[in-house]
Design a protein around this motif. Structure first.
Motif, short mmCIF file in Angstrom:
data_model
loop_
_atom_site.label_atom_id
_atom_site.label_comp_id
_atom_site.label_asym_id
_atom_site.label_seq_id
_atom_site.Cartn_x
_atom_site.Cartn_y
_atom_site.Cartn_z
N ARG A 1 0.81 -1.29 0.09
CA ARG A 1 0.12 0.03 -0.01
C ARG A 1 0.79 1.15 0.01
O ARG A 1 1.05 2.03 0.85
N ASN A 2 1.77 1.42 -1.23
CA ASN A 2 2.75 2.52 -1.19
C ASN A 2 2.07 3.72 -1.25
O ASN A 2 3.12 4.87 -0.96
N HIS A 3 0.94 4.03 -1.39
CA HIS A 3 0.13 5.44 -1.26
C HIS A 3 -0.12 5.85 0.26
O HIS A 3 -0.23 7.18 0.35
N LEU A 4 -0.04 5.17 1.02
CA LEU A 4 -0.33 5.53 2.61
C LEU A 4 1.05 6.03 3.12
O LEU A 4 2.06 5.36 3.20
N THR A 5 0.77 7.36 3.90
CA THR A 5 1.67 7.65 4.84
C THR A 5 1.48 6.86 5.95
O THR A 5 0.38 6.47 6.27
N PRO A 6 2.47 7.10 7.08
CA PRO A 6 2.11 6.38 8.16
C PRO A 6 1.08 6.86 8.93
O PRO A 6 0.13 6.17 9.65
N GLU A 7 0.78 8.14 9.05
CA GLU A 7 -0.34 8.73 9.63
C GLU A 7 -1.67 8.19 8.98
O GLU A 7 -2.57 7.92 9.83
N ARG A 8 -1.52 8.15 7.58
CA ARG A 8 -2.90 7.65 7.19
C ARG A 8 -3.13 6.21 7.36
O ARG A 8 -4.31 5.97 7.64
N PHE A 9 -2.08 5.63 7.21
CA PHE A 9 -2.12 4.05 7.57
C PHE A 9 -2.75 3.73 8.98
O PHE A 9 -3.59 3.17 8.98
N LEU A 10 -2.15 4.64 9.96
CA LEU A 10 -2.59 4.66 11.38
C LEU A 10 -4.18 4.92 11.26
O LEU A 10 -4.91 4.23 12.26
N GLU A 11 -4.43 6.01 10.76
CA GLU A 11 -5.89 6.59 10.73
C GLU A 11 -6.91 5.50 10.31
O GLU A 11 -7.86 5.06 10.98
N LEU A 12 -6.51 4.66 9.07
CA LEU A 12 -7.29 3.68 8.26
C LEU A 12 -7.43 2.57 9.22
O LEU A 12 -8.67 2.03 9.31
N VAL A 13 -6.18 2.01 9.85
CA VAL A 13 -6.24 0.92 10.65
C VAL A 13 -7.17 1.07 12.07
O VAL A 13 -8.10 0.43 12.21
N LYS A 14 -6.97 2.35 12.69
CA LYS A 14 -7.90 2.44 13.78
C LYS A 14 -9.44 2.47 13.45
O LYS A 14 -10.12 1.96 14.03
N GLU A 15 -9.77 3.35 12.61
CA GLU A 15 -11.21 3.33 12.07
C GLU A 15 -11.72 1.74 11.63
O GLU A 15 -12.91 1.43 12.19
N ALA A 16 -10.97 1.20 10.80
CA ALA A 16 -11.49 -0.15 10.47
C ALA A 16 -11.63 -1.18 11.45
O ALA A 16 -12.42 -1.88 11.63
N ALA A 17 -10.66 -1.01 12.39
CA ALA A 17 -10.58 -1.85 13.57
C ALA A 17 -11.86 -1.52 14.44
O ALA A 17 -12.78 -2.65 14.69
N ALA A 18 -12.14 -0.24 14.59
CA ALA A 18 -13.12 0.11 15.45
C ALA A 18 -14.61 -0.18 14.70
O ALA A 18 -15.43 -0.50 15.39
N THR A 19 -14.57 -0.01 13.50
CA THR A 19 -15.92 -0.06 12.91
C THR A 19 -16.12 -1.12 12.09
O THR A 19 -17.42 -1.61 11.79
#
Length: 142
Positions: free
Chosen positions: A24-42
Motif C-alpha cells: 500500500r505504497n500510497h499510504l503515509t504512516p499517519e494515514r495508515f494508522l488512521e485507517l487501521v484505527k477506524e477499520a478496527a473500530a468499525t
C-alpha cells in the motif's frame, strides 16, 4: 523460528507499516494508522504479522463481512511479504492462519481480490492455496 501475532496497538501497527507500505505504497504512516484505527473500530479489521527472529517479515489484514453473495465470510484486505523475504512460505503461513481464525470463529468462506498485474500472487492463491478465481472486482473513483 517464525511466529504469528495479532497486532492490536498503535505501536504494533506502526511497526508493521514498513512492510505494509510495500503493498500500500500510497499510504503515509499517519494515514495508515488512521485507517487501521477506524477499520478496527468499525469493521472488525484485524492485522496479524509473521515474525522471524523478532522481525516482521509478512503481514495480513482481514475482516468479517456479510453479503448476499457469500453470506458471512472473511475478506482478506491485505497480504504482503517483505520483498527481501519472499518465497520462504510466509504468505502460506499467514493465509493458513486466517483460514484457521475463520474456522474457529464460524466462517466457512474466505475471499480476496488481487491486482490484475500480480500474476505471481494469482498463481500462489490458485495453485498453492487452492483458491478459485470467481469474479473480477470493478472500481470507479468518484
Amino acid at each position: 523460528m517464525s511466529s504469528i501475532r495479532d497486532l492490536s496497538t498503535e505501536a504494533d501497527w506502526l511497526e508493521a507499516y514498513p512492510v505494509m507500505k510495500q503493498l500500500r505504497n500510497h499510504l503515509t504512516p499517519e494515514r495508515f494508522l488512521e485507517l487501521v484505527k477506524e477499520a478496527a473500530a468499525t469493521e472488525g479489521y484485524r492485522l496479524a504479522a509473521l515474525y522471524e527472529e523478532g522481525k516482521i517479515v509478512a503481514i495480513t489484514g482481514f475482516m468479517p463481512m456479510l453479503t448476499l453473495y457469500n453470506g458471512r465470510f472473511i475478506w482478506v484486505c491485505d497480504l504482503v511479504t517483505d520483498s527481501n523475504e519472499r518465497s520462504k512460505g510466509y504468505g502460506e503461513k499467514l493465509l493458513s492462519y486466517v483460514e484457521k481464525w475463520a474456522k474457529d470463529h464460524g466462517y466457512d468462506i474466505i475471499s480476496l481480490s488481487s491486482g490484475l498485474q500480480r500474476q505471481d500472487a494469482h498463481r500462489f492463491y490458485e495453485d498453492k492455496m487452492e483458491y478459485e478465481k470467481k469474479s473480477f472486482v470493478f472500481l470507479k473513483e468518484l
